[in-house]
Enzyme design. Structure first.
Site, PDB file in Angstrom:
ATOM      1  CE  LYS A   1       0.492  -1.975   4.132  1.00  0.00           C
ATOM      2  NZ  LYS A   1      -0.106  -3.228   5.028  1.00  0.00           N
TER       3      LYS A   1
ATOM      4  CD  GLU B   1      -9.329  -6.151  -4.153  1.00  0.00           C
ATOM      5  OE1 GLU B   1      -9.802  -6.132  -5.366  1.00  0.00           O
ATOM      6  OE2 GLU B   1      -9.565  -5.485  -3.383  1.00  0.00           O
TER       7      GLU B   1
ATOM      8  CD  GLU C   1       2.234  -2.367   7.788  1.00  0.00           C
ATOM      9  OE1 GLU C   1       3.195  -2.480   7.136  1.00  0.00           O
ATOM     10  OE2 GLU C   1       1.118  -3.273   7.818  1.00  0.00           O
TER      11      GLU C   1
ATOM     12  CG  ASP D   1      -1.490   0.196   7.165  1.00  0.00           C
ATOM     13  OD1 ASP D   1      -0.606  -0.324   6.320  1.00  0.00           O
ATOM     14  OD2 ASP D   1      -2.565  -0.265   7.570  1.00  0.00           O
TER      15      ASP D   1
ATOM     16  CE  LYS E   1      -3.990  -1.247   4.977  1.00  0.00           C
ATOM     17  NZ  LYS E   1      -3.991  -2.038   6.100  1.00  0.00           N
TER      18      LYS E   1
HETATM   19  N1  HSE Z   1      -0.590  -3.699   9.560  1.00  0.00           N
HETATM   20  C1  HSE Z   1      -1.696  -3.814   8.555  1.00  0.00           C
HETATM   21  C2  HSE Z   1      -2.869  -3.760   9.517  1.00  0.00           C
HETATM   22  C3  HSE Z   1      -1.541  -4.964   7.881  1.00  0.00           C
HETATM   23  O1  HSE Z   1      -2.777  -3.828  10.644  1.00  0.00           O
HETATM   24  O2  HSE Z   1      -4.022  -3.687   9.084  1.00  0.00           O
HETATM   25  C4  HSE Z   1      -2.360  -5.200   6.683  1.00  0.00           C
HETATM   26  O3  HSE Z   1      -2.586  -3.994   5.853  1.00  0.00           O
END
Ligand code: HSE
Length: 420
Positions: A103, A125, A186, A197, A201
């Protein structure tokens, strides 16, 4: 049967999930897709997995995947930024298909692949909401629709942490450690708990839903590490769960995108999405409100989405990527002009008049209170907790910076938006 040769980069959590699925379902998948799937090569720093059953050649050189003319699809699961960016870019330039769960690379560098895609497809995806086929859902399944908003819980680790703090009455630190142990987090936990993160997304969702270039730098991000067990308890008494949300709203020609912890009313399904589960709620003109939910992280769940992309390539389905290559159609604005209801907690010395001073300051700034209570605590201290009526972000910020200087305050004021 025509075959597809795969070059797999990485042997981490998701890659191991991919190999497990592949080991169990190779025959079924080949039958379903009408193409023989073969893992030709695996490149990783070290060979920590036995590759004998796949008949794959092992290499420590990522470039060996790109340079091998027999490889049709590169599956990038090394994570991180620069090496993955280099690999994806080099593979596309060689007209290979690329499947990635990365991502960060897509959100930050997605626009740079514009000139590199020729006959190869780039699919991602698995980069958003783990197992949920949300990019297919939005990009293909709902292509007829305009979206007024997309609201998601798209970081499993932060959702796990806040759920665990609520359900198990565990601390933030204990819950984070547990999430790391379970393999959701992560490598840098700041990406999870600071909302980065989720912002990656949200950037991808926004690009797909609105046919926009990727605009990661425009997403406003607030983390969850300032949320306390007391906030979770008080919010619950007021009828809300605290959830890590990622929201993009369209108003006329502008998008406002933000990641933040929010109070979510118990009457909304989103409030009951717990643990590592992710969910995405989409408001659209023709299809109405759709709700997608499923595991957002984890080895097999994320690998399921990787296999889905591989399946689309095997079936020769066109990529949604070209639609993202246009110029910006909608402006992306910072949401400081927007209004929201807010949860506020003031920890104060329990002295005569402090309640009146705080509520007076709010009233002077035109901010109205919807609900309020005071909890007395040991040592002559008190927590004044309230939910405001909708207020302009800027007005509330100015007012709180003034109240923050009151001598009776024992801690910085807690402010958490209520999801509208
Ligand atoms: N670290 C990310 C989460 C992993 O906890 O959603 C999946 O992208």
């Amino acid at each position: 049967m025509e075959s597809i040769n795969i070059g797999l980069a990485g042997l981490g959590t998701v890659a191991q999930g991919f190999l497990e699925i592949f080991g169990q379902k190779k025959r079924v998948l080949s039958d379903k897709l009408g193409r023989e799937l073969k893992i030709a090569k695996v490149a990783s720093r070290s060979q920590k997995v036995d590759l004998e059953e796949f008949g794959a050649i092992f290499s420590t050189e990522l470039s060996s995947l790109v340079e091998d003319p027999a490889i049709d699809v590169v599956i990038e699961l090394i994570g991180g930024e620069q090496d993955a960016l280099g690999l994806i870019s080099a593979a596309l330039k060689k007209n290979k298909h690329v499947v990635t769960a990365n991502k960060e690379v897509i959100a930050k560098h997605g626009n740079s692949f514009r000139g590199e895609i020729d006959s190869g497809q780039l699919r991602f995806e698995a980069a958003v909401a783990g197992a949920i086929p949300i990019l297919q859902g939005i990009g293909v399944g709902m292509v007829a629709n305009d979206f007024s908003s997309i609201t998601g819980i798209v970081n499993g680790t932060s959702n796990y942490i806040l759920s665990n703090m609520s359900i198990e009455a565990a601390s933030f630190e204990e819950s984070l450690k547990q999430a790391q142990k379970l393999g959701f987090a992560e490598a840098d936990p700041g990406f999870d708990v600071d909302g980065i993160d989720a912002a990656h997304k949200l950037t991808i969702l926004m690009a797909l839903a609105y046919g926009q270039p990727f605009s990661f730098d425009k997403v406003v991000t607030e983390g969850i590490s300032h949320i306390t067990s007391s906030d979770i308890q008080y919010a619950s008494e007021l009828g809300f769960a605290i959830k890590p949300v990622a929201v993009v709203r369209r108003s006329e020609d502008t998008l406002a995108a933000m990641v933040y912890p929010a109070l979510v009313g118990f009457d909304r399904i989103l409030s009951r999405v717990n643990g590592v589960m992710n969910a995405v709620e989409v408001e659209s003109d023709y299809a109405g409100r759709l709700f997608f939910s499923g595991p957002g992280a984890g080895s097999l769940a994320t690998a399921s989405a990787v296999v889905s992309d591989l399946g689309l390539i095997a079936r020769n389905q066109g990529s949604v990527y070209p639609s993202l290559m246009g110029t910006e159609k909608l402006g992306v604005s910072y949401p400081d002009q927007s209004t929201s209801c807010c949860y506020l907690r003031f920890d104060v010395v329990d002295e005569k008049g402090i309640f009146a001073r705080i509520t007076g300051a709010l009233s002077d700034s035109g901010i109205s209170i919807d609900e309020v209570f005071q909890k007395n605590r040991d040592g002559g201290r008190a927590s004044i907790v309230m939910i405001t009526h909708p207020a302009r972000e800027k007005d509330l910020e100015d007012c709180l910076s003034n109240v923050g200087k009151f001598g009776e305050l024992l801690q910085p004021i807690q402010r958490i938006r209520v999801l509208s």
